[in-house]
Design a protein around this motif. Structure first.
Motif, PDB file in Angstrom:
ATOM      1  N   GLU A  80      -0.029   7.512   6.545  1.00 53.69           N
ATOM      2  CA  GLU A  80      -0.601   8.139   5.351  1.00 53.69           C
ATOM      3  C   GLU A  80      -1.439   9.381   5.648  1.00 53.69           C
ATOM      4  OE1 GLU A  80      -3.905   5.872   3.529  1.00 53.69           O
ATOM      5  OE2 GLU A  80      -3.269   4.191   4.777  1.00 53.69           O
TER       6      GLU A  80
ATOM      7  N   THR B 127       0.927   1.334   7.808  1.00 52.71           N
ATOM      8  CA  THR B 127       1.078   2.468   6.901  1.00 52.71           C
ATOM      9  C   THR B 127       1.071   3.755   7.716  1.00 52.71           C
ATOM     10  OG1 THR B 127      -1.291   2.900   6.557  1.00 52.71           O
ATOM     11  CG2 THR B 127      -0.243   1.250   5.129  1.00 52.71           C
TER      12      THR B 127
ATOM     13  N   HIS C  62      -6.432  -3.768   4.846  1.00 51.89           N
ATOM     14  CA  HIS C  62      -6.600  -3.047   6.116  1.00 51.89           C
ATOM     15  C   HIS C  62      -6.734  -4.089   7.215  1.00 51.89           C
ATOM     16  CE1 HIS C  62      -8.403   0.176   3.386  1.00 51.89           C
ATOM     17  NE2 HIS C  62      -7.258   0.644   3.825  1.00 51.89           N
TER      18      HIS C  62
ATOM     19  N   ASP D 102       0.854  -1.187   0.000  1.00 55.74           N
ATOM     20  CA  ASP D 102       0.000   0.000   0.000  1.00 55.74           C
ATOM     21  C   ASP D 102       0.889   1.236   0.000  1.00 55.74           C
ATOM     22  OD1 ASP D 102      -2.187   1.648   0.157  1.00 55.74           O
ATOM     23  OD2 ASP D 102      -2.765   1.077   2.203  1.00 55.74           O
TER      24      ASP D 102
ATOM     25  N   GLU E  67       1.823   8.224   1.510  1.00 54.71           N
ATOM     26  CA  GLU E  67       1.698   6.999   2.305  1.00 54.71           C
ATOM     27  C   GLU E  67       2.845   6.039   2.033  1.00 54.71           C
ATOM     28  OE1 GLU E  67      -1.515   4.415   0.984  1.00 54.71           O
ATOM     29  OE2 GLU E  67      -1.542   3.385   2.919  1.00 54.71           O
TER      30      GLU E  67
ATOM     31  N   HIS F 165      -2.870   1.991   9.056  1.00 58.20           N
ATOM     32  CA  HIS F 165      -3.450   0.682   9.358  1.00 58.20           C
ATOM     33  C   HIS F 165      -2.391  -0.383   9.132  1.00 58.20           C
ATOM     34  CE1 HIS F 165      -3.608   0.139   4.963  1.00 58.20           C
ATOM     35  NE2 HIS F 165      -3.949   1.411   4.928  1.00 58.20           N
TER      36      HIS F 165
HETATM   37 ZN    ZN Z   1      -3.501   2.671   3.293  1.00 65.52          ZN
END
Ligand code: ZN
Ligand code: ZN
Length: 356
Positions: free
Chosen positions: A320, A318, A298, A226, A334, A291
């Protein structure tokens, strides 16, 4: 990955969860505990382990559980037959169910399993927070694919493409480079669309002066990456977004600096939030700071205000922060990072230079 070692660790947690056995219905949790990658199964973990699925997955499940070294009884059959099979080992037991996953309909079907059903939350998810070396290697491989794909394509943003076209090309590039799929629907949000944190790519043509938010990731062997980067196509048309861009970058660095074992996730959120508040953008930071990332895009821990989760070595999260100005645009930056003994190491490494 040491999949077989996970069931004993789960058994140690049953007592604290108030149950004698856990009936796992969340498929990501079943995958984590057994290696099974199909789309339908139940797993009962007590003193013994029972895995049930339907006829589509008979061969696949025995191969996957075998490859993972997981010892479990298996029952293959229709739903009713699976529930019947669960009744025997659960007889007289307090059976934990995953309250956040279990539907009302399934709960009714499970009423005959065990002496009573005990709602639980986050039992397997708690185990999943700390990643082992094999899991980290997969997340890192996914992050690398995303980094290379973006480096390869980002000049295209200045060549007169639409958001949807760029998203498609990015997805294709990741697949070409070995991703099994995308982590989630790629976000490419340009100009005023950037003010929507989860905008869908549209047919809007990306033009000089636009600020473009790109949030995407690759999927490798079940594990996600991510990352978000925000680029301006030449100098931004909006002077305010120049200021926002600097503020979000400073906030993101503050959040990353806060990461280390023993720190609570709410402190990490506060590091980003305080930084953006100081810059005057606290009220337009519309979501939590981050997260966990792993088998789900997530997952635990939540990097959010009020989160009691404490970071430890091997957790992947993460960071972000973002700021969103309605009608003008937005900026989000992020990274996915793994907590180390002394701090954190970024798994996503693409440049944060804002001007393309
Ligand atoms: Zn994210
Ligand atoms: Zn993202």
């Amino acid at each position: 990955m040491d999949v077989a070692g996970r069931l004993p660790r789960l058994r140690e947690r049953l007592e604290a969860a108030g149950c004698d056995a856990l009936l796992v219905t969340n498929l990501a949790n079943i995958r984590y505990l057994t290696g099974f990658t199909g789309s339908a199964a139940f797993l009962l973990v007590g003193q013994s382990t029972l895995f049930t699925t339907d006829g589509r997955y008979g061969d696949q499940s025995s191969e996957e559980l075998g490859a993972a070294g997981v010892e479990a009884e298996t029952a293959i059959g229709r739903r009713g037959e699976q529930i019947e099979a669960l009744e025997k080992p659960a007889k007289g037991l307090r059976v934990g169910v995953e309250a956040e996953n279990l539907t009302m309909a399934l709960k009714e079907e499970f009423e005959c399993v065990g002496s009573r059903l005990v709602p639980t939350a986050g039992v397997v998810e708690g185990l999943r927070r700390v990643k082992d070396a094999g899991e980290l290697a997969r997340i890192e491989a996914a992050a690398d694919i995303a980094d290379v794909a973006l480096a390869q394509l980002k000049e295209r943003l200045a060549s007169g493409v639409t958001e949807a076209q760029f998203a498609l090309e990015l997805d294709f590039e990741m697949r070409q480079r070995g991703a099994d799929g995308v982590s989630f629907e790629t976000i490419v949000a340009s100009g005023p669309n950037g003010a929507l944190p989860h905008a869908r790519p549209s047919d809007r043509l990306i033009e000089a002066g636009d600020v473009v938010v790109i949030d995407f990731g690759a999927l490798v062997d079940g594990y996600h990456s991510d990352m978000t980067r925000t680029f301006s196509i030449g100098p931004p048309a909006s002077a305010e977004l120049v200021d926002v861009s600097d503020a979000v970058l400073v906030a993101q660095r503050a959040g990353v600096r806060a990461l280390k074992p023993g720190v609570s996730c709410s402190e990490v959120d506060a590091a980003c939030r305080d930084s953006l508040e100081l810059a005057g953008y606290g009220s337009v930071f519309l979501h939590p700071t981050g997260h966990g990332v792993g088998l789900d895009i997530h997952e635990a821990p939540a990097v959010a205000a009020g989160s009691a989760d404490i970071l430890e070595e091997g957790v992947v999260v993460t960071v972000e922060p973002g700021a969103y100005l309605t009608g003008v645009g937005g900026v989000r930056i992020e990274d996915s990072l793994v907590i180390t003994a002394t701090g954190a190491r970024a798994l996503t490494k693409s440049t944060k230079d804002a001007i393309l």
